[in-house]
Design a protein around this motif. Structure first.
Motif, mmCIF file in Angstrom:
data_model
loop_
_atom_site.group_PDB
_atom_site.id
_atom_site.type_symbol
_atom_site.label_atom_id
_atom_site.label_comp_id
_atom_site.label_asym_id
_atom_site.label_seq_id
_atom_site.Cartn_x
_atom_site.Cartn_y
_atom_site.Cartn_z
ATOM 1 N N GLY A 1 0.780 -1.238 0.000
ATOM 2 C CA GLY A 1 0.000 0.000 0.000
ATOM 3 C C GLY A 1 0.805 1.278 0.000
ATOM 4 N N THR A 2 2.134 1.182 0.098
ATOM 5 C CA THR A 2 2.972 2.380 0.111
ATOM 6 C C THR A 2 4.031 2.268 -0.982
ATOM 7 N N ASN A 3 4.239 3.372 -1.707
ATOM 8 C CA ASN A 3 5.259 3.335 -2.759
ATOM 9 C C ASN A 3 6.657 3.265 -2.148
ATOM 10 N N GLY A 4 7.524 2.517 -2.797
ATOM 11 C CA GLY A 4 8.907 2.414 -2.306
ATOM 12 C C GLY A 4 9.771 1.686 -3.316
ATOM 13 N N LEU A 5 11.058 1.608 -2.996
ATOM 14 C CA LEU A 5 12.004 0.896 -3.863
ATOM 15 C C LEU A 5 12.223 -0.503 -3.300
ATOM 16 N N ALA A 6 12.030 -1.513 -4.157
ATOM 17 C CA ALA A 6 12.148 -2.906 -3.692
ATOM 18 C C ALA A 6 13.570 -3.231 -3.226
ATOM 19 N N CYS A 7 14.568 -2.585 -3.837
ATOM 20 C CA CYS A 7 15.962 -2.967 -3.556
ATOM 21 C C CYS A 7 16.462 -2.499 -2.187
ATOM 22 N N ILE A 8 15.767 -1.510 -1.610
ATOM 23 C CA ILE A 8 16.221 -1.039 -0.286
ATOM 24 C C ILE A 8 15.137 -1.247 0.779
ATOM 25 N N MET A 9 14.179 -2.105 0.450
ATOM 26 C CA MET A 9 13.097 -2.391 1.398
ATOM 27 C C MET A 9 13.388 -3.723 2.098
ATOM 28 N N PRO A 10 13.827 -3.688 3.361
ATOM 29 C CA PRO A 10 14.152 -4.945 4.049
ATOM 30 C C PRO A 10 12.922 -5.850 4.154
ATOM 31 N N LEU A 11 13.112 -7.087 3.801
ATOM 32 C CA LEU A 11 12.012 -8.054 3.801
ATOM 33 C C LEU A 11 11.422 -8.217 5.204
ATOM 34 N N LYS A 12 12.292 -8.152 6.213
ATOM 35 C CA LYS A 12 11.839 -8.382 7.593
ATOM 36 C C LYS A 12 10.894 -7.269 8.086
ATOM 37 N N ASP A 13 10.928 -6.117 7.438
ATOM 38 C CA ASP A 13 10.059 -5.009 7.852
ATOM 39 C C ASP A 13 8.664 -5.099 7.253
ATOM 40 N N LEU A 14 8.447 -6.084 6.377
ATOM 41 C CA LEU A 14 7.168 -6.150 5.671
ATOM 42 C C LEU A 14 6.262 -7.216 6.267
ATOM 43 N N LYS A 15 4.997 -6.842 6.384
ATOM 44 C CA LYS A 15 4.015 -7.774 6.943
ATOM 45 C C LYS A 15 3.524 -8.701 5.828
ATOM 46 N N ALA A 16 3.550 -10.008 6.083
ATOM 47 C CA ALA A 16 3.077 -10.974 5.089
ATOM 48 C C ALA A 16 1.557 -11.148 5.215
ATOM 49 N N PRO A 17 0.848 -11.437 4.140
ATOM 50 C CA PRO A 17 1.365 -11.542 2.780
ATOM 51 C C PRO A 17 1.757 -10.173 2.223
ATOM 52 N N ILE A 18 2.879 -10.159 1.547
ATOM 53 C CA ILE A 18 3.349 -8.901 0.979
ATOM 54 C C ILE A 18 2.600 -8.653 -0.337
ATOM 55 N N VAL A 19 1.865 -7.536 -0.354
ATOM 56 C CA VAL A 19 1.049 -7.218 -1.536
ATOM 57 C C VAL A 19 1.821 -6.230 -2.410
ATOM 58 N N LEU A 20 2.106 -6.639 -3.642
ATOM 59 C CA LEU A 20 2.868 -5.782 -4.555
ATOM 60 C C LEU A 20 2.002 -5.397 -5.745
ATOM 61 N N ARG A 21 1.953 -4.103 -5.979
ATOM 62 C CA ARG A 21 1.191 -3.583 -7.119
ATOM 63 C C ARG A 21 2.066 -2.581 -7.863
ATOM 64 N N PRO A 22 1.715 -2.283 -9.126
ATOM 65 C CA PRO A 22 2.456 -1.218 -9.824
ATOM 66 C C PRO A 22 2.111 0.133 -9.201
ATOM 67 N N PHE A 23 2.874 1.171 -9.543
ATOM 68 C CA PHE A 23 2.583 2.523 -9.044
ATOM 69 C C PHE A 23 1.128 2.882 -9.341
ATOM 70 N N PRO A 24 0.409 3.406 -8.369
ATOM 71 C CA PRO A 24 -0.958 3.851 -8.664
ATOM 72 C C PRO A 24 -0.949 5.083 -9.579
ATOM 73 N N GLY A 25 -1.973 5.188 -10.390
ATOM 74 C CA GLY A 25 -2.128 6.382 -11.228
ATOM 75 C C GLY A 25 -1.281 6.404 -12.479
ATOM 76 N N MET A 26 -0.529 5.343 -12.733
ATOM 77 C CA MET A 26 0.287 5.307 -13.953
ATOM 78 C C MET A 26 -0.157 4.113 -14.805
ATOM 79 N N PRO A 27 -0.180 4.288 -16.136
ATOM 80 C CA PRO A 27 -0.630 3.176 -16.990
ATOM 81 C C PRO A 27 0.317 1.978 -16.863
ATOM 82 N N VAL A 28 -0.281 0.787 -16.745
ATOM 83 C CA VAL A 28 0.534 -0.427 -16.582
ATOM 84 C C VAL A 28 0.937 -0.960 -17.953
ATOM 85 N N ILE A 29 2.225 -1.219 -18.102
ATOM 86 C CA ILE A 29 2.720 -1.845 -19.336
ATOM 87 C C ILE A 29 2.605 -3.362 -19.186
#
Lengths: 112, 233
Positions: B68-96
């Motif tokens: 639910g929050t935008n961020g960079l996957a490469c600097i987001m520690p896995l241990k800080d994320l609550k499972a299940p981890i929900v990943l979506r594309p950026f909101p408001g931008m067309p999905v390729i």
């Protein structure tokens, strides 16, 4: 500053908010300190030249403040140009009528 | 560890859907980042698509919506994320495709901010110098990596992406307005003074909350407004 300046609207909204805040604060203080005993006393208070002028300015500035706020909401949410223009026109006419009504009430009170 | 990931392939899917993935506990290592987990999931299903490059929070290419929050996957520690981890594309931008979005409008608005130095004075023999104090004014502005987390988190940008520049572009506008060597400050401020480009910002501050570099676009926008006000009185 251009005719379609965003800064002018932004600045006006803040100035009108300050005035409205001060007016409401002073009105509450005045009404608590010297509550009018009856309708005649209330009329005398509201038709005092300083209070009358401050209240008329409050009505106009509040409507200006609300116009900028609602204009912002319409610019944000209403995308089709025609609908946007229509919504802006309806709000502008409504606020103009409200302003005239408020001023008419104040003028009527002053003429009594 | 459970994941729920947005999937959409315009060539085969009629509508987007969420797909569940599981990463075995034996594969989760201490200090692991979300991008590391995504790369392992890609080994399970190589059609899973996402952008990535430097893997160190510098290139800004792996921006996405994480729980639910935008961020960079490469600097987001896995241990800080609550499972299940929900990943979506950026909101408001067309999905390729999947987590990859079309950022053309974002870059268009960046170009609109004219993020380059305008100085028509004759070039000095050495570089155009600044005092240390003037240089300090650029701190917190020049570090932007254009990942798009801020603009994609901004409701004003969702509503008017074609006319509101968005926090990332405005941060760059502020960077050149602040620059003591720039000679186009008046023109820059004048260009921003309409109902949309700058003034669609309502101080929601999602931009500041999500910036992975800890920058403050909302403050930069406030600084532009203050500069504009000072110049007009």
């Amino acid at each position: 500053m251009s005719v379609l300046s965003g800064q002018r609207a932004w600045l006006l909204q803040r100035i009108t908010a300050i005035y409205a805040g001060l007016y409401v604060f002073l009105a509450v203080v005045l009404l608590l300190a010297r509550p009018p005993a009856d309708h005649a006393a209330w009329l005398a208070t509201i038709t005092h030249p300083v209070i009358w002028t401050a209240t008329a300015a409050f009505a106009v500035l509040m409507l200006l403040h609300a116009w900028i706020g609602l204009r912002d909401v319409i610019l944000d949410y209403v995308r089709p140009f025609g609908v946007r223009l229509g919504a802006l026109a309806i709000v502008a006419i409504l606020f103009l009528l409200l302003g005239l009504w408020a001023l008419w009430i104040l003028i009527e009170a002053a003429l009594r | 560890m459970e994941f729920s990931i947005y999937r959409f392939n315009p060539e085969t899917d009629s509508a987007p859907y969420m797909q569940d993935f599981t990463l075995g506990d034996d594969l989760v290592e201490p200090g692991m980042m979300l991008l590391d987990a995504l790369l392992l999931l890609k080994e399970q299903d190589d059609s899973l698509s996402f952008r990535r490059s430097c893997q160190h929070g510098v290139c800004g290419s792996d921006g996405m919506n994480i729980n639910g929050t935008n961020g960079l996957a490469c600097i987001m520690p896995l241990k800080d994320l609550k499972a299940p981890i929900v990943l979506r594309p950026f909101p408001g931008m067309p999905v390729i495709r999947d987590l990859i979005v079309d950022m053309e409008n974002f870059y268009h608005q960046y170009r609109e901010a004219e993020p380059w130095l305008v100085n028509d004075s004759p070039e000095p023999e050495v570089e155009r110098l600044q005092s240390p104090e003037d240089r300090d004014q650029l701190d917190g502005l020049y570090e932007c990596i254009l990942c798009g987390c801020c603009s994609a988190a901004c409701p004003s940008y969702w509503w008017n992406p074609d006319r509101f520049l968005g926090p990332a572009a405005l941060l760059q506008a502020a960077r050149f307005i602040q620059d003591s060597r720039d000679e186009a400050t008046e023109e820059r401020l004048e260009r921003l003074d309409d109902a949309y480009r700058l003034y669609r910002c309502h101080g929601i501050m999602n931009c500041t909350q999500v910036c992975p570099k800890g920058l403050n676009p909302a403050k930069a926008i406030g600084d532009i407004r203050r500069t504009m006000l000072k110049r007009s009185v």
